[in-house]
Write an enzyme that holds these catalytic residues in place. Structure first.
Site, PDB file in Angstrom:
ATOM      1  N   LYS A  87      17.681   2.781  23.594  1.00  0.00           N
ATOM      2  CA  LYS A  87      17.252   1.429  23.226  1.00  0.00           C
ATOM      3  C   LYS A  87      18.458   0.536  22.969  1.00  0.00           C
ATOM      4  O   LYS A  87      18.463  -0.646  23.328  1.00  0.00           O
ATOM      5  CB  LYS A  87      16.331   1.439  22.012  1.00  0.00           C
ATOM      6  N   CYS A 191      10.212  11.688  22.717  1.00  0.00           N
ATOM      7  CA  CYS A 191      11.321  11.072  21.998  1.00  0.00           C
ATOM      8  C   CYS A 191      11.351  11.621  20.570  1.00  0.00           C
ATOM      9  O   CYS A 191      10.324  11.614  19.888  1.00  0.00           O
ATOM     10  CB  CYS A 191      11.161   9.557  21.983  1.00  0.00           C
ATOM     11  N   ASP A 198       8.098  11.451  27.287  1.00  0.00           N
ATOM     12  CA  ASP A 198       9.100  11.305  28.345  1.00  0.00           C
ATOM     13  C   ASP A 198       8.659  12.182  29.509  1.00  0.00           C
ATOM     14  O   ASP A 198       8.570  13.406  29.357  1.00  0.00           O
ATOM     15  CB  ASP A 198      10.486  11.739  27.848  1.00  0.00           C
ATOM     16  N   ARG A 259      11.977   3.911  30.956  1.00  0.00           N
ATOM     17  CA  ARG A 259      11.394   3.220  29.819  1.00  0.00           C
ATOM     18  C   ARG A 259      12.361   2.099  29.440  1.00  0.00           C
ATOM     19  O   ARG A 259      13.555   2.306  29.390  1.00  0.00           O
ATOM     20  CB  ARG A 259      11.185   4.172  28.642  1.00  0.00           C
ATOM     21  N   GLY A 260      11.819   0.898  29.188  1.00  0.00           N
ATOM     22  CA  GLY A 260      12.685  -0.218  28.835  1.00  0.00           C
ATOM     23  C   GLY A 260      13.632  -0.602  29.961  1.00  0.00           C
ATOM     24  O   GLY A 260      14.739  -1.089  29.712  1.00  0.00           O
TER      25      GLY A 260
END
Length: 284
Positions: A87, A191, A198, A259-260
């Protein structure tokens, strides 16, 4: 009492203000050593390799303020002392969006320098991060390909263990060695901070006593309830297969869904050789 920063101190799972002005301070390194120690790895690991990242949401401004976009392929050497929490990596890349840069090469160099500093945390940079930017006019040349190898998912097995179970692994120690490439799309872990799933595919190449395929597939599936970062899951797989099946050569490569705007694809190998191509699978 002070402590070394870990995943719980990262931006992961917390409300976040998204910066649009370049800020290298957003990167959050996490030491590799503690998690490796939990697997019994002390000092120099028996493997080397890299973490191959793809960033799909990279944008910045040119000197006239016009937005630019690119896809970034990033290689983080596995021998680095730290990983970058995902992140924080996303927030860091997002901070480029309102910042003017001379050209794409300046962006590439900035990413390379900042990540190299982050993964070595003030120590000597023994191996730099590799960064390659793909310009929009090259997007349609980005390939899509499944991992090659014999698909373990064809096996009709019963599964009842959903935490890593290395005792499921075995190999034919009394038979002639073989050379095989085995794959599965049934890898899932979680996670360790947020509990988010994941999803991934994994490829195992080895030379040595033939690995029992049903046991290996059950072992891969046993990660389904496990909480650990992508990099650590692959290192755990490598370590368990190396210890239990005793191959002469081994490599483990996983490609996780994004992701992201980021996907993370760790590769660990026992021996020198070419790095796998960072080519996304259909699910990525």
């Amino acid at each position: 009492m002070s402590h070394s920063p870990g995943a719980a101190d990262s931006p992961l799972g917390k409300s976040t203000v998204y910066a649009d002005q370049y800020d290298a301070g957003l990167l959050f390194p996490i030491a590799r050593a503690p998690q490796r120690a939990s697997m019994g790895i002390q000092g120099q690991p028996m493997f080397f390799g890299a973490d191959l990242w793809t960033a799909y949401e990279l944008s910045w401004l040119n000197p006239r303020g016009k937005p630019q976009v690119a896809i970034a392929h990033i290689m983080v050497p596995a021998e680095s002392t730290h990983i970058i929490e995902s992140k924080s990596f996303k927030l860091y890349l997002g901070s480029f969006s309102g910042t003017r840069f001379a050209d794409a090469d300046e962006v590439r160099q900035r990413i390379r320098q900042d990540l190299s500093a982050g993964i070595w945390q003030g120590g000597p940079v023994r191996a730099s991060v590799g960064v390659r930017l793909v310009a929009p006019e090259e997007f349609d040349q980005e390939p899509l390909q499944e991992l090659d190898g014999l698909n373990l998912d064809r096996l009709d097995i019963e599964c009842d263990r959903f935490e890593p179970a290395p005792d499921l692994l075995s190999s034919a120690q009394d038979e002639q060695p073989v050379e095989e490439t085995l794959t599965s799309r049934l890898l899932k872990s979680n996670c360790p901070v947020t509990g988010q799933p994941d999803w991934g595919s994994v490829q195992i190449r080895y030379i040595g006593p033939q690995i029992d395929q049903a046991g290996l597939l059950k072992y891969i599936i046993s990660f389904r309830g496990h909480d650990e970062f992508h990099e650590h899951c692959v290192e755990r797989m490598f370590t368990d297969i190396w210890a239990r099946c005793r191959p002469a050569k081994l490599s483990v490569y996983a490609r996780y869904t994004r992701r992201g705007g980021l996907d993370i694809n760790p590769w660990r190998t026992s021996h020198p050789g070419p790095m796998p191509l960072s080519v996304r699978t259909a699910r990525q």
